[in-house]
Design a protein around this motif. Sequence first.
Motif, PDB file in Angstrom:
ATOM      1  N   ARG A  89     -63.940   1.956  -5.935  1.00 15.57           N
ATOM      2  CA  ARG A  89     -63.703   0.378  -6.026  1.00 15.57           C
ATOM      3  C   ARG A  89     -63.000  -0.035  -4.910  1.00 15.57           C
ATOM      4  O   ARG A  89     -61.962   0.450  -4.501  1.00 15.57           O
ATOM      5  CB  ARG A  89     -62.773  -0.030  -7.347  1.00 15.57           C
ATOM      6  N   TRP A  90     -63.371  -1.376  -4.265  1.00 11.93           N
ATOM      7  CA  TRP A  90     -62.856  -1.845  -3.291  1.00 11.93           C
ATOM      8  C   TRP A  90     -61.565  -2.508  -3.772  1.00 11.93           C
ATOM      9  O   TRP A  90     -61.514  -3.152  -4.937  1.00 11.93           O
ATOM     10  CB  TRP A  90     -63.995  -2.929  -2.801  1.00 11.93           C
ATOM     11  N   LEU A  91     -60.654  -2.410  -2.999  1.00 11.49           N
ATOM     12  CA  LEU A  91     -59.366  -3.133  -3.172  1.00 11.49           C
ATOM     13  C   LEU A  91     -59.119  -4.033  -2.193  1.00 11.49           C
ATOM     14  O   LEU A  91     -59.341  -3.892  -0.853  1.00 11.49           O
ATOM     15  CB  LEU A  91     -58.188  -2.223  -3.250  1.00 11.49           C
ATOM     16  N   ASP A  92     -58.860  -5.624  -2.420  1.00 17.27           N
ATOM     17  CA  ASP A  92     -58.383  -6.593  -1.361  1.00 17.27           C
ATOM     18  C   ASP A  92     -57.494  -6.594  -0.979  1.00 17.27           C
ATOM     19  O   ASP A  92     -56.286  -6.000  -1.355  1.00 17.27           O
ATOM     20  CB  ASP A  92     -58.635  -7.989  -2.356  1.00 17.27           C
ATOM     21  N   GLY A  93     -57.318  -6.891   0.411  1.00 21.07           N
ATOM     22  CA  GLY A  93     -56.032  -7.243   1.115  1.00 21.07           C
ATOM     23  C   GLY A  93     -56.386  -6.526   2.469  1.00 21.07           C
ATOM     24  O   GLY A  93     -57.122  -5.755   2.845  1.00 21.07           O
ATOM     25  N   ASP A  94     -55.222  -7.188   3.405  1.00 23.58           N
ATOM     26  CA  ASP A  94     -55.241  -6.635   4.730  1.00 23.58           C
ATOM     27  C   ASP A  94     -54.167  -5.807   4.613  1.00 23.58           C
ATOM     28  O   ASP A  94     -53.119  -5.673   4.143  1.00 23.58           O
ATOM     29  CB  ASP A  94     -55.226  -7.790   5.777  1.00 23.58           C
ATOM     30  N   THR A  95     -54.165  -4.795   5.578  1.00 21.99           N
ATOM     31  CA  THR A  95     -53.081  -3.902   5.898  1.00 21.99           C
ATOM     32  C   THR A  95     -51.633  -4.545   6.392  1.00 21.99           C
ATOM     33  O   THR A  95     -51.872  -5.483   7.048  1.00 21.99           O
ATOM     34  CB  THR A  95     -53.379  -2.934   6.842  1.00 21.99           C
ATOM     35  N   ALA A  96     -50.618  -3.921   5.808  1.00 22.66           N
ATOM     36  CA  ALA A  96     -49.480  -4.331   6.461  1.00 22.66           C
ATOM     37  C   ALA A  96     -49.179  -4.222   7.575  1.00 22.66           C
ATOM     38  O   ALA A  96     -48.419  -5.077   8.330  1.00 22.66           O
ATOM     39  CB  ALA A  96     -48.018  -3.852   5.562  1.00 22.66           C
ATOM     40  N   ARG A  97     -49.963  -3.426   8.397  1.00 23.82           N
ATOM     41  CA  ARG A  97     -50.245  -3.364   9.843  1.00 23.82           C
ATOM     42  C   ARG A  97     -50.219  -4.579  10.494  1.00 23.82           C
ATOM     43  O   ARG A  97     -49.722  -4.828  11.513  1.00 23.82           O
ATOM     44  CB  ARG A  97     -50.836  -2.435  10.356  1.00 23.82           C
ATOM     45  N   SER A  98     -50.895  -5.455  10.038  1.00 25.05           N
ATOM     46  CA  SER A  98     -51.582  -6.595  10.588  1.00 25.05           C
ATOM     47  C   SER A  98     -51.226  -7.826   9.935  1.00 25.05           C
ATOM     48  O   SER A  98     -51.222  -8.869  10.486  1.00 25.05           O
ATOM     49  CB  SER A  98     -53.177  -6.605  11.022  1.00 25.05           C
ATOM     50  N   ALA A  99     -51.105  -7.828   8.359  1.00 28.68           N
ATOM     51  CA  ALA A  99     -51.046  -9.146   7.756  1.00 28.68           C
ATOM     52  C   ALA A  99     -49.633  -9.550   7.667  1.00 28.68           C
ATOM     53  O   ALA A  99     -48.738  -8.967   8.156  1.00 28.68           O
ATOM     54  CB  ALA A  99     -51.243  -8.748   6.241  1.00 28.68           C
ATOM     55  N   GLN A 100     -49.636 -10.929   7.515  1.00 25.93           N
ATOM     56  CA  GLN A 100     -48.474 -11.986   7.426  1.00 25.93           C
ATOM     57  C   GLN A 100     -47.762 -11.605   6.041  1.00 25.93           C
ATOM     58  O   GLN A 100     -48.258 -11.669   5.007  1.00 25.93           O
ATOM     59  CB  GLN A 100     -48.724 -13.273   7.554  1.00 25.93           C
ATOM     60  N   ILE A 101     -46.443 -11.247   6.139  1.00 29.09           N
ATOM     61  CA  ILE A 101     -45.891 -10.867   4.848  1.00 29.09           C
ATOM     62  C   ILE A 101     -44.869 -12.054   4.368  1.00 29.09           C
ATOM     63  O   ILE A 101     -43.943 -12.433   5.585  1.00 29.09           O
ATOM     64  CB  ILE A 101     -44.937  -9.408   5.032  1.00 29.09           C
ATOM     65  N   ALA A 102     -45.100 -12.577   3.257  1.00 33.98           N
ATOM     66  CA  ALA A 102     -44.139 -13.701   2.919  1.00 33.98           C
ATOM     67  C   ALA A 102     -42.553 -13.642   3.082  1.00 33.98           C
ATOM     68  O   ALA A 102     -41.847 -14.269   3.557  1.00 33.98           O
ATOM     69  CB  ALA A 102     -44.752 -14.435   1.849  1.00 33.98           C
ATOM     70  N   ASP A 103     -42.213 -12.397   2.289  1.00 33.23           N
ATOM     71  CA  ASP A 103     -41.172 -12.508   2.093  1.00 33.23           C
ATOM     72  C   ASP A 103     -40.770 -10.464   2.443  1.00 33.23           C
ATOM     73  O   ASP A 103     -41.098  -9.963   1.408  1.00 33.23           O
ATOM     74  CB  ASP A 103     -40.565 -12.711   0.743  1.00 33.23           C
ATOM     75  N   PRO A 104     -40.049 -10.344   3.338  1.00 31.23           N
ATOM     76  CA  PRO A 104     -40.128  -8.802   3.794  1.00 31.23           C
ATOM     77  C   PRO A 104     -38.993  -8.310   2.742  1.00 31.23           C
ATOM     78  O   PRO A 104     -39.153  -6.951   2.154  1.00 31.23           O
ATOM     79  CB  PRO A 104     -39.368  -8.848   5.147  1.00 31.23           C
ATOM     80  N   PHE A 129     -39.832  -1.321   8.033  1.00 34.77           N
ATOM     81  CA  PHE A 129     -38.633  -1.878   7.523  1.00 34.77           C
ATOM     82  C   PHE A 129     -37.541  -2.439   8.384  1.00 34.77           C
ATOM     83  O   PHE A 129     -37.154  -1.335   9.290  1.00 34.77           O
ATOM     84  CB  PHE A 129     -38.089  -1.757   6.031  1.00 34.77           C
ATOM     85  N   THR A 130     -36.778  -3.355   8.441  1.00 37.03           N
ATOM     86  CA  THR A 130     -35.937  -3.548   9.427  1.00 37.03           C
ATOM     87  C   THR A 130     -34.626  -4.211   8.868  1.00 37.03           C
ATOM     88  O   THR A 130     -35.081  -4.981   7.746  1.00 37.03           O
ATOM     89  CB  THR A 130     -36.070  -4.295  11.000  1.00 37.03           C
ATOM     90  N   GLY A 131     -33.446  -4.503   9.214  1.00 35.91           N
ATOM     91  CA  GLY A 131     -32.459  -5.047   8.798  1.00 35.91           C
ATOM     92  C   GLY A 131     -32.274  -5.262   7.276  1.00 35.91           C
ATOM     93  O   GLY A 131     -32.411  -4.115   6.563  1.00 35.91           O
ATOM     94  N   GLU A 132     -32.433  -6.469   6.736  1.00 36.69           N
ATOM     95  CA  GLU A 132     -32.190  -6.487   5.352  1.00 36.69           C
ATOM     96  C   GLU A 132     -33.436  -5.857   4.388  1.00 36.69           C
ATOM     97  O   GLU A 132     -33.095  -5.478   3.348  1.00 36.69           O
ATOM     98  CB  GLU A 132     -32.226  -8.102   5.116  1.00 36.69           C
ATOM     99  N   SER A 133     -34.455  -6.153   4.991  1.00 36.16           N
ATOM    100  CA  SER A 133     -35.658  -5.274   4.216  1.00 36.16           C
ATOM    101  C   SER A 133     -35.234  -3.759   3.879  1.00 36.16           C
ATOM    102  O   SER A 133     -35.455  -3.085   2.884  1.00 36.16           O
ATOM    103  CB  SER A 133     -36.765  -5.469   4.746  1.00 36.16           C
ATOM    104  N   ARG A 134     -34.947  -3.249   5.124  1.00 37.47           N
ATOM    105  CA  ARG A 134     -34.545  -1.751   5.198  1.00 37.47           C
ATOM    106  C   ARG A 134     -33.553  -1.341   4.171  1.00 37.47           C
ATOM    107  O   ARG A 134     -33.619  -0.645   3.237  1.00 37.47           O
ATOM    108  CB  ARG A 134     -34.269  -1.249   6.546  1.00 37.47           C
ATOM    109  N   GLU A 135     -32.423  -2.345   4.347  1.00 32.66           N
ATOM    110  CA  GLU A 135     -31.253  -1.933   3.331  1.00 32.66           C
ATOM    111  C   GLU A 135     -31.619  -2.013   1.655  1.00 32.66           C
ATOM    112  O   GLU A 135     -31.240  -1.669   0.954  1.00 32.66           O
ATOM    113  CB  GLU A 135     -30.061  -3.073   3.658  1.00 32.66           C
TER     114      GLU A 135
END
Length: 300
Positions: A103-118, A237-243
Amino acid sequence: METGKTQLEIDDALVQHLLSAQFPQWAALPIRLVSPGGWDNRTFRLGEHMLLRMPSAADYASQVEKEQQWLPRLAPLLPLPIPVPLAIGKPAAGYPWKWSIYRWLDGDTARSAQIADPHDFATGLAQFLIALQMIDTKGGPPPGPHSFYRGGALTIYDAETRAAIAALKSKIDAAVATEVWEAALKTIWRDPPVWVHGDISPGNLLVKAGKLNAVIDFGQLTVGDPACDLAIAWTFFTGESREAFRTMLPFDPGTWARARAWTLWKCLIIAAGLIDSNDTEAAQPLRIINEVLTDHRVKT
């Protein structure tokens, strides 16, 4: 991606031939190569609601039946969608391996997509890994060539890692890199084996409307030590998202030491392979290596 593998040319004509012969009910649907694609498999979108995954080399062929067997069992127990196999194709027309329709799953990869809240993204991925690790592993595949030894002991890559450190000694702090590696080799996973995705990377995380929507590509699925699944703490991840990611996954220091080593190994071999031919592409793995070394200094 694993380097040094001989790949087979897989194109639309081959896919059309295989579909017509084996799944004629879907043969009239449009076929589109998914780009950017992965290394282990060639992926084609089939109509609007399906995709084909075809191993690109012999080293990846054993992953097909593993995914067919285990993904339907894992999917209902996970908090995010994962690929659900619909059919398995047979070797034919010069193509030598089994292949899958999902089945196809919707979405763009995190490599290129804009993430709203890391931060939210990091905790959502951590919750997914926690759920995965809680699933009963009875009968699950132990680490081996099918997982490129993800979930297993780092010693399999010892010589390769030391050679890459030596090759990059003018670009990195070789002494600290060796210290990171050797510190990890002194530790082991002492708990029962858990499910391991094996390739938690930005290219295998789908984002929709700024949020983590699905986790894909379970070709390296295994049961064992989950340390390799933590490498994204430094590769993405970096900074706060990594922690936040680290806090949600309160593993012992030894597991995090092995996670740093898995990250180091992969970035070392990539950078060592690029350093003489493409310094621009080598910049990213070198940056991650330096972050791993810095994290080691801080955490130990």
